[in-house]
Motif scaffolding. Structure first.
Motif, PDB file in Angstrom:
ATOM      1  N   VAL A 223     -31.583   5.079  13.193  1.00 22.23           N
ATOM      2  CA  VAL A 223     -31.074   3.799  12.484  1.00 22.23           C
ATOM      3  C   VAL A 223     -31.920   3.188  11.252  1.00 22.23           C
ATOM      4  CG1 VAL A 223     -30.745   1.501  13.216  1.00 22.23           C
ATOM      5  CG2 VAL A 223     -30.080   3.108  14.753  1.00 22.23           C
TER       6      VAL A 223
ATOM      7  N   PHE B  55     -28.924   3.356  23.563  1.00 22.47           N
ATOM      8  CA  PHE B  55     -28.585   2.292  22.478  1.00 22.47           C
ATOM      9  C   PHE B  55     -28.998   0.861  23.196  1.00 22.47           C
ATOM     10  CE2 PHE B  55     -25.186   4.913  20.662  1.00 22.47           C
ATOM     11  CZ  PHE B  55     -25.689   5.062  19.285  1.00 22.47           C
TER      12      PHE B  55
ATOM     13  N   PHE C  29     -21.857   3.293  15.444  1.00 23.11           N
ATOM     14  CA  PHE C  29     -22.766   2.300  14.958  1.00 23.11           C
ATOM     15  C   PHE C  29     -22.843   1.666  13.468  1.00 23.11           C
ATOM     16  CE2 PHE C  29     -27.078   0.691  13.400  1.00 23.11           C
ATOM     17  CZ  PHE C  29     -27.372  -0.082  14.263  1.00 23.11           C
TER      18      PHE C  29
ATOM     19  N   ARG D 247     -34.113   5.591  17.274  1.00 24.15           N
ATOM     20  CA  ARG D 247     -34.630   4.281  16.527  1.00 24.15           C
ATOM     21  C   ARG D 247     -35.028   4.680  14.833  1.00 24.15           C
ATOM     22  NH1 ARG D 247     -36.448  -0.277  18.989  1.00 24.15           N
ATOM     23  NH2 ARG D 247     -36.505   0.057  21.355  1.00 24.15           N
TER      24      ARG D 247
ATOM     25  N   LYS E  38     -24.569  -0.802  10.811  1.00 24.14           N
ATOM     26  CA  LYS E  38     -25.692  -1.554  10.665  1.00 24.14           C
ATOM     27  C   LYS E  38     -25.480  -2.760  10.266  1.00 24.14           C
ATOM     28  CE  LYS E  38     -30.544  -0.889   9.143  1.00 24.14           C
ATOM     29  NZ  LYS E  38     -31.392   0.220   8.743  1.00 24.14           N
TER      30      LYS E  38
ATOM     31  N   LEU F 279     -29.692  -1.880  20.412  1.00 31.03           N
ATOM     32  CA  LEU F 279     -28.718  -1.621  19.505  1.00 31.03           C
ATOM     33  C   LEU F 279     -27.158  -1.806  20.021  1.00 31.03           C
ATOM     34  CD1 LEU F 279     -30.328   1.389  17.919  1.00 31.03           C
ATOM     35  CD2 LEU F 279     -30.322  -0.865  16.936  1.00 31.03           C
TER      36      LEU F 279
END
Length: 252
Positions: free
Chosen positions: A195, A221, A250, A192, A252, A226
């Motif tokens: 990210v 995830f 990943f 977390r 964003k 996510l």
């Protein structure tokens, strides 16, 4: 693991924390003759090396890498070139769990905006008396706008555009194998926070070892809400790993 193992790992950690002094590293031995390294490459690996040399600046890698590190950097650069599609947002990158920042040659070749290397076990000491931190700080000094951070990712606040996270501790056993106290097993909190450090449109590449770790990563995830793209097993002509590696991307 039992109480004895927990106590031993905690004692080792406290010892490293107290006895953290290391002389500064002045240079690395490097590779005297890269032909001795590349002579073991397959024809396909040699062709891929030539392709990478035509795109990226690899001229000083022999001064920065051991033979093993040279191949590992080619492996990482190969993956970055293959899976991170330009143009990703410009800005600094972060290497989480960077050890002694040995992957900086590949990272900086791919993205020259600067890198932050973060290593929790930065005071681990090699037989020559130098610590990971000494090597990491020397590596950072070889590239503009780079820094080595000794400590937990949870203490980092700087935003970045690209994160590379190789073999995060998504299961407790690898963390214990490397002698770290159980209290540092914080996979969801670390994910977390990682990210949160990504700028808008930032990208994070996560590489796991083996299917069990991949499943744990996918669960993390999901628990964090996510959505990551599974890249499946990632292969390279430069791969020399015993276990298969898998990657997730990943955005964003």
């Amino acid at each position: 693991m039992g109480l004895i193992s927990q106590f031993a790992r905690e004692l080792s950690w406290q010892s490293k924390s107290v006895l953290r002094y290391s002389p500064a590293l002045g240079s690395k031995r490097g590779i005297r003759n890269t032909d001795q390294v590349t002579s073991r490459f397959s024809p396909a690996a040699l062709n891929r090396l030539q392709e990478l040399q035509e795109i990226y600046a690899l001229h000083d890698w022999p001064q920065l890498c051991s033979a093993t590190e040279y191949v590992e950097n080619l492996y990482l650069l190969d993956l970055l070139d293959h899976y991170i599609e330009p143009p990703f947002v410009k800005g600094k990158g972060m290497d989480i769990g960077c050890r002694n920042f040995s992957h900086l040659p590949a990272l900086s070749a791919f993205n020259s905006a600067g890198w932050i290397g973060v290593e929790l076990d930065a005071h681990a000491r090699y037989l020559n008396g130098f610590t990971r931190r000494a090597y990491g700080e020397w590596m950072a000094s070889q590239r503009a706008q780079c820094q080595f951070v000794a400590g937990s990712l949870l203490g980092v606040r700087e935003e970045v555009s690209l994160i590379v996270w190789i073999l995060p501790f998504v299961l407790p056993e690898p963390l214990q194998h490397w002698g770290l106290p159980d209290r540092f097993y914080q996979p969801e909190a670390l994910l977390r926070h990682a990210v949160s450090l990504l700028r808008e449109t930032g990208v994070m590449l996560v590489i796991n070892q083996g299917e069990e770790e991949l499943r744990a990563q996918q669960s993390l995830f999901a628990q964090a809400g996510l959505s990551a793209i599974s890249l499946g097993e990632v292969n390279s002509e430069f791969s020399h790993f015993r276990q298969p590696r898998f990657a997730s991307l990943f955005k964003k």
